[in-house]
Design an enzyme around this catalytic site. Sequence first.
Site, PDB file in Angstrom:
ATOM      1  CE  LYS A   9     -36.070 -34.933  23.997  1.00 58.50           C
ATOM      2  NZ  LYS A   9     -34.911 -34.663  24.916  1.00 58.50           N
ATOM      3  CE1 TYR A  49     -37.152 -30.471  27.627  1.00 61.54           C
ATOM      4  CE2 TYR A  49     -37.142 -29.725  25.339  1.00 61.54           C
ATOM      5  CZ  TYR A  49     -37.134 -30.755  26.270  1.00 61.54           C
ATOM      6  OH  TYR A  49     -37.099 -32.064  25.853  1.00 61.54           O
ATOM      7  CG  PHE A  57     -28.640 -28.199  29.179  1.00 64.81           C
ATOM      8  CD1 PHE A  57     -29.981 -28.361  28.857  1.00 64.81           C
ATOM      9  CD2 PHE A  57     -28.247 -28.418  30.493  1.00 64.81           C
ATOM     10  CE1 PHE A  57     -30.919 -28.722  29.817  1.00 64.81           C
ATOM     11  CE2 PHE A  57     -29.182 -28.786  31.462  1.00 64.81           C
ATOM     12  CZ  PHE A  57     -30.531 -28.939  31.116  1.00 64.81           C
ATOM     13  NE  ARG A  85     -39.074 -39.038  33.149  1.00 61.25           N
ATOM     14  CZ  ARG A  85     -38.328 -37.983  32.822  1.00 61.25           C
ATOM     15  NH1 ARG A  85     -38.710 -37.165  31.829  1.00 61.25           N
ATOM     16  NH2 ARG A  85     -37.198 -37.732  33.433  1.00 61.25           N
ATOM     17  CB  THR A  91     -31.486 -37.378  31.461  1.00 60.96           C
ATOM     18  OG1 THR A  91     -32.652 -37.189  32.263  1.00 60.96           O
ATOM     19  CG2 THR A  91     -31.341 -36.216  30.489  1.00 60.96           C
ATOM     20  NE  ARG A 102     -34.231 -40.025  27.131  1.00 61.04           N
ATOM     21  CZ  ARG A 102     -34.681 -39.215  28.091  1.00 61.04           C
ATOM     22  NH1 ARG A 102     -34.477 -39.500  29.360  1.00 61.04           N
ATOM     23  NH2 ARG A 102     -35.352 -38.119  27.776  1.00 61.04           N
ATOM     24  CG  ASN A 112     -32.383 -37.315  25.613  1.00 63.88           C
ATOM     25  OD1 ASN A 112     -33.107 -36.752  24.796  1.00 63.88           O
ATOM     26  ND2 ASN A 112     -32.331 -36.957  26.881  1.00 63.88           N
ATOM     27  CG  HIS A 115     -40.320 -34.599  26.572  1.00 62.29           C
ATOM     28  ND1 HIS A 115     -39.748 -34.049  27.698  1.00 62.29           N
ATOM     29  CD2 HIS A 115     -41.667 -34.504  26.751  1.00 62.29           C
ATOM     30  CE1 HIS A 115     -40.709 -33.623  28.508  1.00 62.29           C
ATOM     31  NE2 HIS A 115     -41.888 -33.880  27.958  1.00 62.29           N
ATOM     32  CD  GLU A 126     -44.310 -32.009  29.498  1.00 65.74           C
ATOM     33  OE1 GLU A 126     -43.346 -31.686  30.208  1.00 65.74           O
ATOM     34  OE2 GLU A 126     -44.495 -33.179  29.097  1.00 65.74           O
TER      35      GLU A 126
END
Length: 154
Positions: A9, A49, A57, A85, A91, A102, A112, A115, A126
């Site tokens: 990100k 998203y 948010f 993951r 998260t 993270r 964070n 993704h 995606e």
Amino acid sequence: MQTSLILIKPDGVQRRLVGRILTRFEEKGLQIVGARFMCIPLETAEQHYAAHKERPFYPGLVAYMTSSPVLALALRGKNSIAVIRKMLGATFGSQAEPGTIRGDFAISDGYNLVHASDSPEAAEKELELFFPEGTVEFDMRDTPWVYDVGSDLR
Ligand code: IDP
Ligand code: MG
């Protein structure tokens, strides 16, 4: 074998953590089958998203994801969606376990760093969104050492 969609990100790029994050995926044995350094178009971020559209948010999340470039990656490996993951951790950076990406590099809840697709269905959508021209399929020469070909890849 699965392919997962990863985004390093804007905070990962701005904090110069791209190399360290990518290294962790490579070291794990995951294969890079797509990489694209890009500014995410607004509509793409909104689509990506869409599940969070009603959350408070969401506007901030879309603004964050479009604020600066990201590195989009397609990573392939056995059970890679769940494996990645786990590598990301929880998260919220403030809650992610040490040893996860993270957990080691993020303290923010929203910012964070990474993704990753959370299911095969999400990964398919995606990957289509970020790699519409498909991924790059090729043989990795170290496969017989990364995997026990007789049992892992049966
Ligand atoms: P995930 O990235 O671990 O799958 P999701 O619940 O799908 O987490 O949320 C997507 C992204 O939205 C998170 O990675 C994070 O950047 C942001 N986000 C989620 N919940 C919050 C929140 O409560 N406050 C601020 N940002 C959030
Ligand atoms: Mg998610």
